[in-house]
Design a protein around this motif. Structure first.
Motif, PDB file in Angstrom:
ATOM      1  N   ASP A   1       0.832  -1.209   0.000  1.00 21.11           N
ATOM      2  CA  ASP A   1       0.000   0.000   0.000  1.00 21.11           C
ATOM      3  C   ASP A   1       0.863   1.254   0.000  1.00 21.11           C
ATOM      4  OD1 ASP A   1      -2.307  -1.481  -0.044  1.00 21.11           O
ATOM      5  OD2 ASP A   1      -2.578  -1.443   2.140  1.00 21.11           O
ATOM      6  N   TRP A   2       1.974   1.215   0.763  1.00 20.56           N
ATOM      7  CA  TRP A   2       2.872   2.375   0.824  1.00 20.56           C
ATOM      8  C   TRP A   2       3.490   2.644  -0.540  1.00 20.56           C
ATOM      9  CZ3 TRP A   2       8.110   2.922  -0.138  1.00 20.56           C
ATOM     10  CH2 TRP A   2       8.684   4.140   0.264  1.00 20.56           C
ATOM     11  N   ILE A   3       3.897   1.596  -1.261  1.00 23.19           N
ATOM     12  CA  ILE A   3       4.477   1.765  -2.592  1.00 23.19           C
ATOM     13  C   ILE A   3       3.451   2.379  -3.537  1.00 23.19           C
ATOM     14  CG2 ILE A   3       5.362   0.523  -4.605  1.00 23.19           C
ATOM     15  CD1 ILE A   3       6.655  -1.453  -2.672  1.00 23.19           C
ATOM     16  N   ILE A   4       2.211   1.915  -3.465  1.00 24.67           N
ATOM     17  CA  ILE A   4       1.162   2.459  -4.334  1.00 24.67           C
ATOM     18  C   ILE A   4       0.930   3.934  -4.031  1.00 24.67           C
ATOM     19  CG2 ILE A   4      -1.308   2.327  -4.869  1.00 24.67           C
ATOM     20  CD1 ILE A   4      -1.081  -0.721  -4.357  1.00 24.67           C
TER      21      ILE A   4
ATOM     22  N   SER B   1       1.459   7.209  -6.532  1.00 22.34           N
ATOM     23  CA  SER B   1       0.400   8.196  -6.761  1.00 22.34           C
ATOM     24  C   SER B   1       0.849   9.599  -6.365  1.00 22.34           C
ATOM     25  CB  SER B   1      -0.853   7.811  -5.969  1.00 22.34           C
ATOM     26  OG  SER B   1      -1.310   6.536  -6.341  1.00 22.34           O
ATOM     27  N   HIS B   2       1.556   9.713  -5.229  1.00 20.17           N
ATOM     28  CA  HIS B   2       1.970  11.022  -4.717  1.00 20.17           C
ATOM     29  C   HIS B   2       2.957  11.708  -5.649  1.00 20.17           C
ATOM     30  CE1 HIS B   2       3.046  14.176  -1.892  1.00 20.17           C
ATOM     31  NE2 HIS B   2       4.326  13.855  -2.063  1.00 20.17           N
ATOM     32  N   TYR B   3       3.947  10.957  -6.128  1.00 23.71           N
ATOM     33  CA  TYR B   3       4.961  11.545  -6.983  1.00 23.71           C
ATOM     34  C   TYR B   3       4.602  11.468  -8.469  1.00 23.71           C
ATOM     35  CZ  TYR B   3       7.925  11.746  -2.865  1.00 23.71           C
ATOM     36  OH  TYR B   3       8.447  12.025  -1.626  1.00 23.71           O
ATOM     37  N   LYS B   4       3.382  10.939  -8.734  1.00 23.17           N
ATOM     38  CA  LYS B   4       2.891  10.848 -10.118  1.00 23.17           C
ATOM     39  C   LYS B   4       3.903  10.157 -11.030  1.00 23.17           C
ATOM     40  CE  LYS B   4      -0.232  14.819  -9.906  1.00 23.17           C
ATOM     41  NZ  LYS B   4      -0.191  14.911  -8.450  1.00 23.17           N
ATOM     42  N   ILE B   5       4.421   9.037 -10.519  1.00 23.24           N
ATOM     43  CA  ILE B   5       5.382   8.257 -11.301  1.00 23.24           C
ATOM     44  C   ILE B   5       4.641   7.613 -12.473  1.00 23.24           C
ATOM     45  CG2 ILE B   5       6.994   6.311 -11.247  1.00 23.24           C
ATOM     46  CD1 ILE B   5       7.299   6.868  -8.241  1.00 23.24           C
ATOM     47  N   PRO B   6       5.070   7.885 -13.690  1.00 26.51           N
ATOM     48  CA  PRO B   6       4.364   7.307 -14.842  1.00 26.51           C
ATOM     49  C   PRO B   6       4.479   5.797 -14.876  1.00 26.51           C
ATOM     50  CG  PRO B   6       6.408   8.334 -15.542  1.00 26.51           C
ATOM     51  CD  PRO B   6       6.225   8.691 -14.108  1.00 26.51           C
TER      52      PRO B   6
END
Length: 221
Positions: A204-207, A211-216
């Motif tokens: 969950d932390w990785i997800i 999302s937070h850093y908007k990693i494509p």
């Protein structure tokens, strides 16, 4: 590429030998510990040369030499006789008393390579020929391995993995973590155990980070 200041110790196996390589490491002030093939000769301060097989070591016995020349480079030598006429022949500049312990750290690297190539991660099964795609694949597999290793460490702290008679773990930490992650991904599996709950929180932390850093993220079928 890494920068000299970031390199504390260079550790290598018997393929990484030779005068040019060892001299380059020493001239650049990089501490190293290398395992050498047994046919490499030792030269003392008086110019006398001898093979490690002539030291008369019994199986399990070891000897240290503070200053010996090997392949034209001066350094420290640690030799241990193994079964079947083999030797653990270490040469380096990292401190004579710690040379064997420092070389032993290489085993975690060897385990990592073995696990990436097979044992569930199967990097060698790839038929990719594109250099850029191989780099991405290696990065993803390395992240997956690090994740499974972290899960295995956490699970082992809460419920230690059983040990074999020789004292080794019955299952490696990375494999233990991989088994937990596999169990979690099965549709009928719930997260009843503490280890499973911890792994789910980590996922969950990785997800959330993605999302937070908007990693494509690009999904390729």
């Amino acid at each position: 590429m890494l920068g000299r200041a970031r390199i504390g110790l260079v550790v290598g196996d018997r393929e990484l030998v030779g005068h040019v390589w060892l001299k380059w490491l020493k001239d650049n002030g990089l501490n190293f510990v290398m395992r050498l093939p047994k046919h490499h000769l030792l030269t003392d301060a008086h110019g006398h040369r001898h093979a490690i097989a002539d030291l008369g070591l019994a199986e399990g016995e070891h000897r240290r030499f503070a200053q010996r020349q090997v392949d034209g480079v001066w350094g420290q030598v640690w030799v241990k006789a193994l079964a079947g006429g083999e030797f653990l022949f270490l040469f380096g500049t990292s401190g004579l008393q710690q040379i064997s312990q420092r070389y032993a750290k290489r085993w975690t690297i060897e385990q990592c390579f073995q696990n990436l190539k097979s044992r569930g991660f199967n990097l060698e099964n790839s038929h990719l020929a594109c250099h850029h795609k191989l780099r991405k694949l290696l990065a993803l597999v390395s992240l997956a391995y690090a994740f499974c290793l972290a899960v295995g460490h956490a699970a082992d702290r809460r419920q230690p993995i059983a040990r074999k008679q020789q004292g080794y773990r019955a299952t490696s930490l990375s494999r233990h973590g991989l088994d937990i992650v596999r169990q979690l991904t099965r549709p009928t599996t719930g997260a009843q155990t503490t280890a499973n709950q911890l792994a789910e929180r980590l996922l969950d932390w990785i997800i959330r980070q993605v999302s937070h850093y908007k990693i494509p993220v690009k999904i390729i079928g």
